[in-house]
Design a protein around this motif. Structure first.
Motif, PDB file in Angstrom:
ATOM      1  N   TRP A 135     -73.925   1.792 -12.626  1.00 57.06           N
ATOM      2  CA  TRP A 135     -73.175   2.866 -13.271  1.00 57.06           C
ATOM      3  C   TRP A 135     -73.344   2.867 -14.795  1.00 57.06           C
ATOM      4  O   TRP A 135     -73.565   3.926 -15.394  1.00 57.06           O
ATOM      5  N   HIS A 136     -73.225   1.712 -15.430  1.00 62.21           N
ATOM      6  CA  HIS A 136     -73.294   1.644 -16.884  1.00 62.21           C
ATOM      7  C   HIS A 136     -74.635   2.172 -17.390  1.00 62.21           C
ATOM      8  O   HIS A 136     -74.678   2.899 -18.403  1.00 62.21           O
ATOM      9  N   GLU A 137     -75.712   1.822 -16.733  1.00 62.19           N
ATOM     10  CA  GLU A 137     -77.039   2.294 -17.153  1.00 62.19           C
ATOM     11  C   GLU A 137     -77.136   3.813 -17.007  1.00 62.19           C
ATOM     12  O   GLU A 137     -77.733   4.489 -17.864  1.00 62.19           O
ATOM     13  N   ILE A 138     -76.558   4.352 -15.964  1.00 63.21           N
ATOM     14  CA  ILE A 138     -76.588   5.804 -15.773  1.00 63.21           C
ATOM     15  C   ILE A 138     -75.771   6.504 -16.853  1.00 63.21           C
ATOM     16  O   ILE A 138     -76.177   7.555 -17.382  1.00 63.21           O
ATOM     17  N   PHE A 139     -74.620   5.913 -17.244  1.00 65.49           N
ATOM     18  CA  PHE A 139     -73.817   6.495 -18.322  1.00 65.49           C
ATOM     19  C   PHE A 139     -74.627   6.561 -19.619  1.00 65.49           C
ATOM     20  O   PHE A 139     -74.562   7.559 -20.354  1.00 65.49           O
ATOM     21  N   GLN A 140     -75.401   5.509 -19.898  1.00 63.49           N
ATOM     22  CA  GLN A 140     -76.229   5.492 -21.106  1.00 63.49           C
ATOM     23  C   GLN A 140     -77.246   6.634 -21.062  1.00 63.49           C
ATOM     24  O   GLN A 140     -77.464   7.332 -22.060  1.00 63.49           O
ATOM     25  N   GLN A 141     -77.878   6.829 -19.905  1.00 60.89           N
ATOM     26  CA  GLN A 141     -78.879   7.888 -19.791  1.00 60.89           C
ATOM     27  C   GLN A 141     -78.242   9.270 -19.915  1.00 60.89           C
ATOM     28  O   GLN A 141     -78.840  10.189 -20.497  1.00 60.89           O
ATOM     29  N   LEU A 142     -77.026   9.444 -19.385  1.00 61.64           N
ATOM     30  CA  LEU A 142     -76.339  10.732 -19.528  1.00 61.64           C
ATOM     31  C   LEU A 142     -76.017  11.016 -20.993  1.00 61.64           C
ATOM     32  O   LEU A 142     -76.225  12.134 -21.486  1.00 61.64           O
ATOM     33  N   PHE A 143     -75.475  10.002 -21.682  1.00 62.46           N
ATOM     34  CA  PHE A 143     -75.150  10.201 -23.104  1.00 62.46           C
ATOM     35  C   PHE A 143     -76.404  10.510 -23.911  1.00 62.46           C
ATOM     36  O   PHE A 143     -76.360  11.273 -24.873  1.00 62.46           O
ATOM     37  N   ASN A 144     -77.536   9.909 -23.523  1.00 58.33           N
ATOM     38  CA  ASN A 144     -78.792  10.149 -24.240  1.00 58.33           C
ATOM     39  C   ASN A 144     -79.475  11.427 -23.767  1.00 58.33           C
ATOM     40  O   ASN A 144     -80.542  11.784 -24.274  1.00 58.33           O
ATOM     41  N   GLN A 145     -78.854  12.082 -22.769  1.00 55.73           N
ATOM     42  CA  GLN A 145     -79.406  13.300 -22.176  1.00 55.73           C
ATOM     43  C   GLN A 145     -80.849  13.090 -21.704  1.00 55.73           C
ATOM     44  O   GLN A 145     -81.737  13.909 -21.912  1.00 55.73           O
ATOM     45  N   GLU A 146     -81.070  11.961 -21.057  1.00 54.95           N
ATOM     46  CA  GLU A 146     -82.369  11.608 -20.479  1.00 54.95           C
ATOM     47  C   GLU A 146     -82.371  11.959 -18.989  1.00 54.95           C
ATOM     48  O   GLU A 146     -81.317  12.062 -18.353  1.00 54.95           O
ATOM     49  N   ASP A 147     -83.583  12.139 -18.460  1.00 57.19           N
ATOM     50  CA  ASP A 147     -83.696  12.285 -17.008  1.00 57.19           C
ATOM     51  C   ASP A 147     -83.285  10.974 -16.371  1.00 57.19           C
ATOM     52  O   ASP A 147     -83.699   9.892 -16.815  1.00 57.19           O
ATOM     53  N   LEU A 148     -82.471  11.059 -15.332  1.00 58.39           N
ATOM     54  CA  LEU A 148     -81.956   9.846 -14.695  1.00 58.39           C
ATOM     55  C   LEU A 148     -83.097   9.085 -14.031  1.00 58.39           C
ATOM     56  O   LEU A 148     -83.669   9.529 -13.035  1.00 58.39           O
TER      57      LEU A 148
END
Length: 582
Positions: A135-148
């Motif tokens: 979950w934490h890694e996915i939150f980082q990618q969402l905040f960075n607006q990166e493709d999951l």
């Protein structure tokens, strides 16, 4: 003495029938048991397909929940201030009630963490997500607006990700499905979520895998239990301790995925692992709580990897194991009933077989005696015919000598040469026929030669290496072949003038095959060779002919794994060739 022989024969037949039926009984028993196993395999295949369909239906339903969570996130975004500091927990509580969801939380990024900053659930604010994997890694990618990136479970949509149903980190008694939305217009991730009981539990009770497995067990008396296992976490599952040391069971890593597991055996864990690693079905029988239980473990490979279950490392599960427990006692009762019926049938068949054997042996004896008599009579007639021809030659011998003497005295050298040549040829043909070594076949050929003389047919015979002694039962078939081929040639050449009535019979024997060739005059031989001459009922002749002769020859040749051919040797010469392997 004769009676004792018959009694011994019947005793041997009875013993053979008894042995045969005993073997048949045990083979049938094994067949019935194998049939039950195959029946279980077919049932397992149906269950496997049904489980897959129900599972995919649940996955689709869960995807719809994810879409609703994304819709709720967008609605919340429009209702809330884009600055998390200006949003209150009371606003979130009111909004979650309006959207008819369990709670809404807002996640804020700090220097070294992402925390639950605001929430309609008072137990959530201040909770760190640093140890939440993935979950934490996915939150980082969402905040960075990166493709999951990564092979995560759950559903991915634009600016959104929803994980599988999982046990809450703040309330171990609750199972939720969370959604996370961030499009860059706010300084927080919107996190709406619903609990399992209010969303998917009702669907699972109506159309889910567990309901399906329960119905299957209730409808089949022999089925005791059906379960679907996670082979990577069976039998204990995966648990982890939170910051306070309290154990949390991970739903996505549970060992029992669907069904019930109450009939346990010490060999279950080993069998699950064996089925999983070998990718083969594992079966065994055990006695559990006074019942004879038949256990079957079936590995199932999923066509997709969307199932909300992971292995011990958190990677999506690729395979699961389907376990079926059945009551072998019920099965054994059915088998015993079938065995009893089988025993009665075997007893009746044995008695019937003995009666039929006695009648058949009596009939065979009568038929054999009759066949022997007919064979002896035919053999005697053929031998007498052959000896008659030899005596006729000897009787004419003095006349031949006197004729030769007269021609010599008169200096008729040409006539003498012609006469002796004809006489020598006749004697050679007779010697060749005798040297065949089979009186019955020799008599047939000699008979056909006499018949040809009466029809004014030029019938010649040539034999090379024929050694037909000891042919036994084949003699009758050889005579049928030669008789039909020669008669067929007679019928054909009798249509022509005497000068064109030519037939040649050739016999050749090598180490590997026996061959007979009958060549006769035939106008338009090339066209005739293309006709279906060997088909039963086909005939080029008129009136009394039924077109069976060549068909009979073909049938006999095929029975001996030989062949029958027809070829046009010239425009007016047609040859029929029979070749039989030795």
């Amino acid at each position: 003495m004769q009676r004792n022989v018959w009694l011994m024969a019947i005793s041997v037949i009875a013993a053979l029938i008894l042995i045969n039926n005993t073997v048949y009984y045990f083979l049938t028993k094994k067949t019935l048991e194998d049939g039950h196993k195959q029946e279980m395999l077919r049932l397992a295949k149906q269950i496997e397909q049904s489980v897959e369909q129900a599972r995919k239906g649940a996955e689709f339903y869960e995807e719809q929940i994810a879409r609703e969570l994304r819709t709720a996130s967008i609605a919340a975004q429009y209702a809330l201030d884009p600055d998390i500091e200006k949003v209150t927990n009371e606003q979130l509580q009111e909004l979650s009630e309006k959207l008819d969801i369990a709670h809404i939380s807002l996640l804020k990024r700090t220097d070294d963490d992402i925390v639950l900053y605001q929430s309609s659930d008072p137990t959530q604010p201040g909770t760190s997500t640093k140890k939440w994997k993935p979950w934490h890694e996915i939150f980082q990618q969402l905040f960075n607006q990166e493709d999951l990136a990564g092979d995560w479970l759950g559903q991915r949509m634009t600016n959104f990700w929803s994980g599988p149903f999982e046990t809450s980190s703040t309330d171990k008694k609750k199972i939720y499905k969370w959604g996370y939305y961030y499009d860059g217009t706010t300084n927080y991730i919107i996190d709406p979520y619903v609990d399992f009981k209010s969303s998917q539990e009702m669907y699972m009770q109506i159309a889910g895998v567990d309901r399906l497995l329960t119905d299957l067990v209730e409808k089949d008396d022999s089925l005791l239990e059906i379960a679907v296992f996670n082979p990577r976490t069976f039998p204990e599952g995966i648990q982890s301790a939170d910051s306070e040391g309290e154990l949390k069971e991970h739903v996505v890593q549970r060992s029992l995925l669907f069904g019930k597991y109450g009939i346990k055996s010490d060999s279950d864990a080993q069998s699950v692992q064996e089925a999983y690693h070998s990718n083969k079905i594992v079966t065994y029988m055990d006695r559990i709580d006074g019942r004879h239980v038949y256990k079957m473990f079936i590995p199932v490979s999923m066509s997709d990897r969307e199932m909300s279950v992971v292995d011990e490392q958190g990677n999506p599960l690729k395979n699961y194991v389907l376990a079926i427990n059945s009551d072998y006692g019920i099965i054994q009762e059915k088998l015993n009933e079938q065995f009893l019926n089988l025993g009665l049938i075997i007893t009746m068949l044995t008695l019937a077989s003995l009666i039929i054997a006695a009648i058949a042996m009596r009939y065979a004896k009568q038929s054999r005696d009759k066949a022997v008599a007919v064979t002896q009579e035919t053999y005697a007639e053929e031998i007498n015919s052959l000896f008659h021809s030899i005596r006729a030659q000897r009787h004419d011998f003095i006349n031949h000598v006197q004729t030769i003497h007269s021609l010599a005295e008169l200096n008729k050298h040409k006539e003498l040469i012609a006469y002796t040549k004809e006489l020598t040829g006749e004697i050679k043909v007779m010697n060749d026929i005798i040297n065949i070594g089979n009186p019955a076949i020799a008599a047939l050929i000699r008979s056909k030669i006499s018949q040809a003389e009466g029809y004014r047919i030029n019938f010649q015979c040539r034999f090379n290496g024929l050694r037909l002694q000891g042919m036994g039962g084949k003699t009758l078939d050889m005579n049928r072949i030669l008789g039909n081929l020669i008669d067929n040639a007679f019928d054909e050449v009798l249509k022509y003038e005497e000068a064109k009535r030519n037939i040649l019979l050739e016999g050749d024997q090598t180490e590997h095959y026996l061959e007979f060739r009958v060549t006769n005059t035939c106008d338009e031989a090339e066209d005739r060779a293309l006709k279906p001459l060997f088909e039963a009922g086909y005939s080029t002749k008129q009136d009394q002919h039924q077109g069976l002769g060549l068909a009979i020859v073909k049938g006999i040749a095929e029975r001996y794994k030989g062949e029958l051919m027809v070829i046009a040797e010239s425009r007016d010469q047609l040859a029929f060739i029979v070749r039989l392997p030795l």
